[in-house]
Design an enzyme around this catalytic site. Sequence first.
Site, PDB file in Angstrom:
ATOM      1  N   ARG A  97       0.817  -1.218   0.000  1.00 17.39           N
ATOM      2  CA  ARG A  97       0.000   0.000   0.000  1.00 17.39           C
ATOM      3  C   ARG A  97       0.853   1.272   0.000  1.00 17.39           C
ATOM      4  NH1 ARG A  97      -5.046   0.002   0.614  1.00 17.39           N
ATOM      5  NH2 ARG A  97      -4.998  -2.035   1.609  1.00 17.39           N
ATOM      6  N   ILE A 125      -7.560   2.237  -0.700  1.00 12.51           N
ATOM      7  CA  ILE A 125      -7.301   3.138   0.427  1.00 12.51           C
ATOM      8  C   ILE A 125      -5.864   3.625   0.298  1.00 12.51           C
ATOM      9  CG2 ILE A 125      -7.122   3.289   2.942  1.00 12.51           C
ATOM     10  CD1 ILE A 125      -9.141   0.837   2.933  1.00 12.51           C
ATOM     11  N   LEU A 126      -5.696   4.930   0.228  1.00 15.80           N
ATOM     12  CA  LEU A 126      -4.349   5.484   0.086  1.00 15.80           C
ATOM     13  C   LEU A 126      -3.629   5.458   1.435  1.00 15.80           C
ATOM     14  CD1 LEU A 126      -5.119   8.467  -2.294  1.00 15.80           C
ATOM     15  CD2 LEU A 126      -3.917   6.336  -2.864  1.00 15.80           C
ATOM     16  N   ASN A 155     -13.462  13.010  -0.479  1.00 18.52           N
ATOM     17  CA  ASN A 155     -14.121  11.764  -0.888  1.00 18.52           C
ATOM     18  C   ASN A 155     -15.631  11.925  -0.800  1.00 18.52           C
ATOM     19  OD1 ASN A 155     -14.281   8.941  -1.560  1.00 18.52           O
ATOM     20  ND2 ASN A 155     -14.706   8.507   0.593  1.00 18.52           N
ATOM     21  N   THR A 156     -16.341  11.162  -1.626  1.00 20.75           N
ATOM     22  CA  THR A 156     -17.794  11.029  -1.448  1.00 20.75           C
ATOM     23  C   THR A 156     -18.086   9.589  -1.081  1.00 20.75           C
ATOM     24  OG1 THR A 156     -19.975  11.253  -2.462  1.00 20.75           O
ATOM     25  CG2 THR A 156     -18.164  10.689  -3.940  1.00 20.75           C
ATOM     26  N   HIS A 157     -18.949   9.430  -0.073  1.00 22.53           N
ATOM     27  CA  HIS A 157     -19.229   8.091   0.457  1.00 22.53           C
ATOM     28  C   HIS A 157     -20.741   7.884   0.501  1.00 22.53           C
ATOM     29  CE1 HIS A 157     -18.584   4.446   2.759  1.00 22.53           C
ATOM     30  NE2 HIS A 157     -19.538   4.832   3.584  1.00 22.53           N
ATOM     31  N   ASP A 197     -12.747   6.133   5.388  1.00 30.62           N
ATOM     32  CA  ASP A 197     -14.009   6.863   5.595  1.00 30.62           C
ATOM     33  C   ASP A 197     -14.054   7.630   6.909  1.00 30.62           C
ATOM     34  OD1 ASP A 197     -14.918   6.064   3.093  1.00 30.62           O
ATOM     35  OD2 ASP A 197     -15.698   4.180   3.873  1.00 30.62           O
TER      36      ASP A 197
END
Length: 203
Positions: free
Chosen positions: A60, A87-88, A102-104, A140
């Site tokens: 990652r 996931i960064l 981000n949009t979740h 998130d």
Amino acid sequence: MRVAALVSGTGSILDALLAADVPVELVLADRPCPALERAAAAGVATELVARDRFDAGFDRDAYSSLVADALDAHGVDLVAMAGFGTILGQPAHDRYGGRIVNTHPALLPRFKGWHAVRDALAAGVTTTGCTIHVAGLEVDTGPILAQEEVPVLPDDDEASLHERIKVVERRLYPATLRAILDRGTVLPPDDPVPSHPTTAQEA
Ligand code: GRF
């Protein structure tokens, strides 16, 4: 601000950003996907930083460095995740922390993760929604910029509910990014009487 959109999926959120004239200079994908094709068709620069290039398992941090390198190469100021499936890690946050949005498809802090719509249905909630937030290192999390509720209908399945949520995301995400671009900062200035939701960590 030069904006990059990060994608993995169909690209309907990306389309909404482009239709709203959010100045997306680069679309970066972690896998071949329709969103990347849509970007190319719209004449936007594209980068494929494939996560499956790691033969001996996914690294990652190394992957996140490659993404940050690509963003650097395009002089990116603001990163808008639009259905990005990776996931960064820390290296991306070291270089772009506080500038990744981000949009979740849920009302965070409820239903984090990739199966947010399915999980909301399984929990039997009658209201879910979407959240636009600054991305933290944990999945998130991060300060919430905007949220909007979406009703769950009795005969909803995952696809119908997700599409109803995306209708809202396609309006709320461009509007939130536009506000960031207009004020020149990701977070709104401190408000003595908060008019925006608390952060996911605080909630
Ligand atoms: C959106 O619901 C977004 O919140 C989630 O992935 C979806 C992307 O949709 N992270 P699309 O691929 O742009 O249609």
